[in-house]
Write a protein that holds these residues in place. Structure first.
Motif, PDB file in Angstrom:
ATOM      1  N   MET A 135       0.830  -1.201   0.000  1.00 24.37           N
ATOM      2  CA  MET A 135       0.000   0.000   0.000  1.00 24.37           C
ATOM      3  C   MET A 135       0.862   1.246   0.000  1.00 24.37           C
ATOM      4  SD  MET A 135       0.334   1.523   3.205  1.00 24.37           S
ATOM      5  CE  MET A 135      -1.173   2.475   3.262  1.00 24.37           C
ATOM      6  N   ALA A 136       0.238   2.348  -0.406  1.00 27.00           N
ATOM      7  CA  ALA A 136       0.872   3.656  -0.330  1.00 27.00           C
ATOM      8  C   ALA A 136      -0.031   4.562   0.496  1.00 27.00           C
ATOM      9  CB  ALA A 136       1.085   4.247  -1.720  1.00 27.00           C
ATOM     10  N   TYR A 137       0.598   5.381   1.301  1.00 23.61           N
ATOM     11  CA  TYR A 137      -0.120   6.404   2.051  1.00 23.61           C
ATOM     12  C   TYR A 137       0.164   7.728   1.362  1.00 23.61           C
ATOM     13  CZ  TYR A 137      -1.029   9.843   5.725  1.00 23.61           C
ATOM     14  OH  TYR A 137      -1.478  10.935   6.426  1.00 23.61           O
ATOM     15  N   LEU A 138      -0.877   8.366   0.835  1.00 27.63           N
ATOM     16  CA  LEU A 138      -0.749   9.641   0.147  1.00 27.63           C
ATOM     17  C   LEU A 138      -1.171  10.743   1.096  1.00 27.63           C
ATOM     18  CD1 LEU A 138      -0.281  11.382  -2.386  1.00 27.63           C
ATOM     19  CD2 LEU A 138      -2.647  10.846  -3.069  1.00 27.63           C
ATOM     20  N   ASN A 139      -0.226  11.589   1.472  1.00 25.75           N
ATOM     21  CA  ASN A 139      -0.503  12.674   2.405  1.00 25.75           C
ATOM     22  C   ASN A 139      -0.819  13.948   1.626  1.00 25.75           C
ATOM     23  OD1 ASN A 139      -0.153  13.579   5.439  1.00 25.75           O
ATOM     24  ND2 ASN A 139       0.792  15.170   4.189  1.00 25.75           N
ATOM     25  N   LEU A 140      -2.072  14.404   1.745  1.00 23.03           N
ATOM     26  CA  LEU A 140      -2.498  15.656   1.147  1.00 23.03           C
ATOM     27  C   LEU A 140      -2.631  16.677   2.264  1.00 23.03           C
ATOM     28  CD1 LEU A 140      -5.298  14.405  -1.314  1.00 23.03           C
ATOM     29  CD2 LEU A 140      -2.884  14.857  -1.821  1.00 23.03           C
ATOM     30  N   GLY A 141      -1.633  17.499   2.410  1.00 21.49           N
ATOM     31  CA  GLY A 141      -1.637  18.517   3.442  1.00 21.49           C
ATOM     32  C   GLY A 141      -1.144  19.819   2.860  1.00 21.49           C
ATOM     33  N   THR A 142      -0.343  20.553   3.616  1.00 21.73           N
ATOM     34  CA  THR A 142       0.274  21.761   3.074  1.00 21.73           C
ATOM     35  C   THR A 142       1.097  21.412   1.843  1.00 21.73           C
ATOM     36  OG1 THR A 142       0.363  22.736   5.276  1.00 21.73           O
ATOM     37  CG2 THR A 142       1.794  23.693   3.599  1.00 21.73           C
ATOM     38  N   GLY A 143       1.805  20.289   1.925  1.00 19.03           N
ATOM     39  CA  GLY A 143       2.526  19.726   0.788  1.00 19.03           C
ATOM     40  C   GLY A 143       1.951  18.372   0.437  1.00 19.03           C
ATOM     41  N   VAL A 144       2.579  17.706  -0.505  1.00 15.27           N
ATOM     42  CA  VAL A 144       2.102  16.404  -0.972  1.00 15.27           C
ATOM     43  C   VAL A 144       3.277  15.431  -1.009  1.00 15.27           C
ATOM     44  CG1 VAL A 144       1.045  15.114  -2.881  1.00 15.27           C
ATOM     45  CG2 VAL A 144       0.282  17.448  -2.362  1.00 15.27           C
ATOM     46  N   ALA A 145       3.127  14.288  -0.370  1.00 10.01           N
ATOM     47  CA  ALA A 145       4.154  13.251  -0.389  1.00 10.01           C
ATOM     48  C   ALA A 145       3.487  11.927  -0.078  1.00 10.01           C
ATOM     49  CB  ALA A 145       5.261  13.547   0.615  1.00 10.01           C
ATOM     50  N   ALA A 146       4.200  10.850  -0.304  1.00 16.31           N
ATOM     51  CA  ALA A 146       3.648   9.525  -0.035  1.00 16.31           C
ATOM     52  C   ALA A 146       4.697   8.651   0.623  1.00 16.31           C
ATOM     53  CB  ALA A 146       3.151   8.871  -1.327  1.00 16.31           C
ATOM     54  N   GLY A 147       4.226   7.680   1.383  1.00 14.58           N
ATOM     55  CA  GLY A 147       5.075   6.639   1.930  1.00 14.58           C
ATOM     56  C   GLY A 147       4.572   5.308   1.415  1.00 14.58           C
ATOM     57  N   ILE A 148       5.478   4.385   1.175  1.00 15.62           N
ATOM     58  CA  ILE A 148       5.135   3.104   0.564  1.00 15.62           C
ATOM     59  C   ILE A 148       5.509   1.979   1.522  1.00 15.62           C
ATOM     60  CG2 ILE A 148       5.600   1.563  -1.386  1.00 15.62           C
ATOM     61  CD1 ILE A 148       6.341   4.208  -2.941  1.00 15.62           C
ATOM     62  N   VAL A 149       4.597   1.040   1.708  1.00 15.37           N
ATOM     63  CA  VAL A 149       4.840  -0.108   2.573  1.00 15.37           C
ATOM     64  C   VAL A 149       4.641  -1.384   1.761  1.00 15.37           C
ATOM     65  CG1 VAL A 149       4.090  -1.368   4.631  1.00 15.37           C
ATOM     66  CG2 VAL A 149       4.153   1.133   4.649  1.00 15.37           C
ATOM     67  N   VAL A 150       5.674  -2.199   1.690  1.00 17.36           N
ATOM     68  CA  VAL A 150       5.634  -3.466   0.960  1.00 17.36           C
ATOM     69  C   VAL A 150       6.113  -4.565   1.900  1.00 17.36           C
ATOM     70  CG1 VAL A 150       6.511  -4.761  -1.023  1.00 17.36           C
ATOM     71  CG2 VAL A 150       6.097  -2.297  -1.239  1.00 17.36           C
ATOM     72  N   GLU A 245      -1.366  -2.285  -3.989  1.00 18.69           N
ATOM     73  CA  GLU A 245      -2.736  -2.773  -3.997  1.00 18.69           C
ATOM     74  C   GLU A 245      -3.721  -1.699  -3.546  1.00 18.69           C
ATOM     75  OE1 GLU A 245      -5.838  -5.269  -4.703  1.00 18.69           O
ATOM     76  OE2 GLU A 245      -3.724  -5.694  -5.126  1.00 18.69           O
ATOM     77  N   ARG A 246      -3.242  -0.825  -2.646  1.00 14.74           N
ATOM     78  CA  ARG A 246      -4.135   0.150  -2.034  1.00 14.74           C
ATOM     79  C   ARG A 246      -3.435   1.487  -1.893  1.00 14.74           C
ATOM     80  NH1 ARG A 246      -9.489  -0.633  -1.994  1.00 14.74           N
ATOM     81  NH2 ARG A 246     -10.524   0.433  -0.286  1.00 14.74           N
ATOM     82  N   VAL A 247      -4.177   2.581  -2.090  1.00 15.58           N
ATOM     83  CA  VAL A 247      -3.673   3.930  -1.811  1.00 15.58           C
ATOM     84  C   VAL A 247      -4.584   4.534  -0.753  1.00 15.58           C
ATOM     85  CG1 VAL A 247      -3.166   6.224  -2.701  1.00 15.58           C
ATOM     86  CG2 VAL A 247      -2.775   4.222  -4.157  1.00 15.58           C
ATOM     87  N   MET A 248      -4.036   4.726   0.428  1.00 15.78           N
ATOM     88  CA  MET A 248      -4.794   5.302   1.531  1.00 15.78           C
ATOM     89  C   MET A 248      -4.432   6.775   1.640  1.00 15.78           C
ATOM     90  SD  MET A 248      -4.516   2.136   4.234  1.00 15.78           S
ATOM     91  CE  MET A 248      -5.873   2.661   5.278  1.00 15.78           C
ATOM     92  N   ILE A 249      -5.446   7.626   1.708  1.00 16.18           N
ATOM     93  CA  ILE A 249      -5.235   9.065   1.631  1.00 16.18           C
ATOM     94  C   ILE A 249      -5.503   9.702   2.988  1.00 16.18           C
ATOM     95  CG2 ILE A 249      -5.960  11.197   0.497  1.00 16.18           C
ATOM     96  CD1 ILE A 249      -6.808   9.398  -1.884  1.00 16.18           C
ATOM     97  N   GLY A 250      -4.508  10.452   3.465  1.00 13.26           N
ATOM     98  CA  GLY A 250      -4.636  11.147   4.735  1.00 13.26           C
ATOM     99  C   GLY A 250      -4.086  12.556   4.615  1.00 13.26           C
ATOM    100  N   GLY A 251      -3.874  13.196   5.754  1.00 11.42           N
ATOM    101  CA  GLY A 251      -3.387  14.568   5.758  1.00 11.42           C
ATOM    102  C   GLY A 251      -4.503  15.559   6.031  1.00 11.42           C
ATOM    103  N   GLY A 252      -4.121  16.804   6.187  1.00  5.14           N
ATOM    104  CA  GLY A 252      -5.066  17.834   6.589  1.00  5.14           C
ATOM    105  C   GLY A 252      -6.238  18.023   5.655  1.00  5.14           C
TER     106      GLY A 252
END
Length: 323
Positions: A135-150, A245-252
């Motif tokens: 999965m990837a965690y997509l952080n939508l906040g002041t900026g944009v970045a992602a972390g990937i977990v495999v 498999e999954r993109v989970m979206i978080g952040g402000g």
């Protein structure tokens, strides 16, 4: 008073942000023992002192002693130097270089682990799924970045930049990004870039954009479309480059809730309408919006201690592993 079966068994995680620190304590079974938020200090000394004070306050709230803490994980913005855990260039915290573990470990007496805040959040988000899927965690906040977990592990890439989708240019004629490029994903869906483009006063400019768009404001409508288009591009980049498999979206920006999710789904489906290949990827079925305020970064930080122990086992564990 909580006491773990092996003495030290509480895992503490801190998400150290530019204005606040979110801290959690986890029992051995993963149950939440306590959570609190405190203001984050500015400068190296204030950051370290804030971490120590947050751990102490969390112990009081959770009913456990400092001596029960097995590990402390810290998620923090900035670059994390490979092999040392030293934080570099956390400009929003007034930190140029800081070895948190060296400064704080002796006061707590527990193992410390430090990670970039978005990568820590990715680990926390992955732990919510319980299925081990990539999965990837997509952080939508002041900026944009992602972390990937495999495979249950953070994937950093060769130099730690895996997941930096915010600085992929998708429009060479677009707005200038803080990184110096034009048309980066972050210029479309980063809260800071949207607020700058909006240019009107307000405490919550992105929410103001959505509200104004619903009244037909042309500028707001264009910026709202940009946000959806940029977030959809980030999802595509993550799936096409890593095939998570999954993109989970978080952040402000998740505070926008269903409005953000609906716009994102519409943008993904619009992009796929003329492409059988994109439709085959079923991107609209691979995204999930985390609840606003979800403490995934702090939870992920708490789990960092487990990963540090696995990467650097004690002599006793090595002996047991080899019989």
């Amino acid at each position: 008073m909580f006491t773990g079966p092996a003495g030290r068994s509480v895992r503490v995680g801190l998400d150290v942000g530019g204005t606040k620190t979110d801290a959690v304590a986890l029992a051995p079974d993963g149950a939440l023992l306590g959570r609190l938020r405190r203001p984050t200090g500015f400068g190296p000394d204030a950051v370290v002192q804030g971490i120590l004070e947050a751990v102490s306050a969390l112990a009081d709230e959770g009913g456990f002693a400092i001596g029960d803490i097995e590990s402390v994980g810290v998620g923090i913005p900035g670059m994390i130097e490979n092999g040392t855990g030293r934080v570099l260039h956390a400009v929003n915290l007034g930190v140029d270089s800081l070895d948190i573990a060296a400064r704080a470990q002796s006061a707590i007496g527990a193992r410390f682990a430090v990670e970039n805040d978005v990568k820590a959040a990715a680990l926390g988000a992955a732990s919510l799924r319980h299925d081990g899927a990539s999965m990837a965690y997509l952080n939508l906040g002041t900026g944009v970045a992602a972390g990937i977990v495999v495979g249950g592990r953070i994937w950093r890439g060769a130099h730690g930049t895996a997941g930096e989708v915010g600085h992929v240019s998708v429009d060479p004629h677009g707005r200038i990004c803080g990184c110096g490029q034009r048309g980066c994903v972050e210029t479309l869906c980063g809260g800071g870039a949207l607020a700058k483009a909006w240019g009107r006063p307000g405490a919550l400019p992105v929410r103001d954009i959505f509200d104004a768009a619903e009244t037909g404001d042309p500028q707001a409508l264009a910026l709202r479309r940009d946000l959806a288009r940029g977030a959809a591009a980030a999802v595509r980049l993550l799936v096409l480059s890593v095939d998570v498999e999954r993109v989970m979206i978080g952040g402000g920006l998740t505070a926008l809730g269903v409005r953000l999710y609906t716009d994102l789904l519409a943008a993904i489906r619009e992009d796929a309408a003329t492409s059988p290949f994109m439709r085959s990827l079923r991107l609209d079925e691979r995204i999930e919006l985390l609840p606003a305020g979800s403490p995934v970064a702090a939870i992920g930080a708490a789990l960092l201690g487990d990963h540090a122990a696995a990467d650097h086992p004690t002599p006793e564990k090595e002996t047991a592993a080899h019989g």
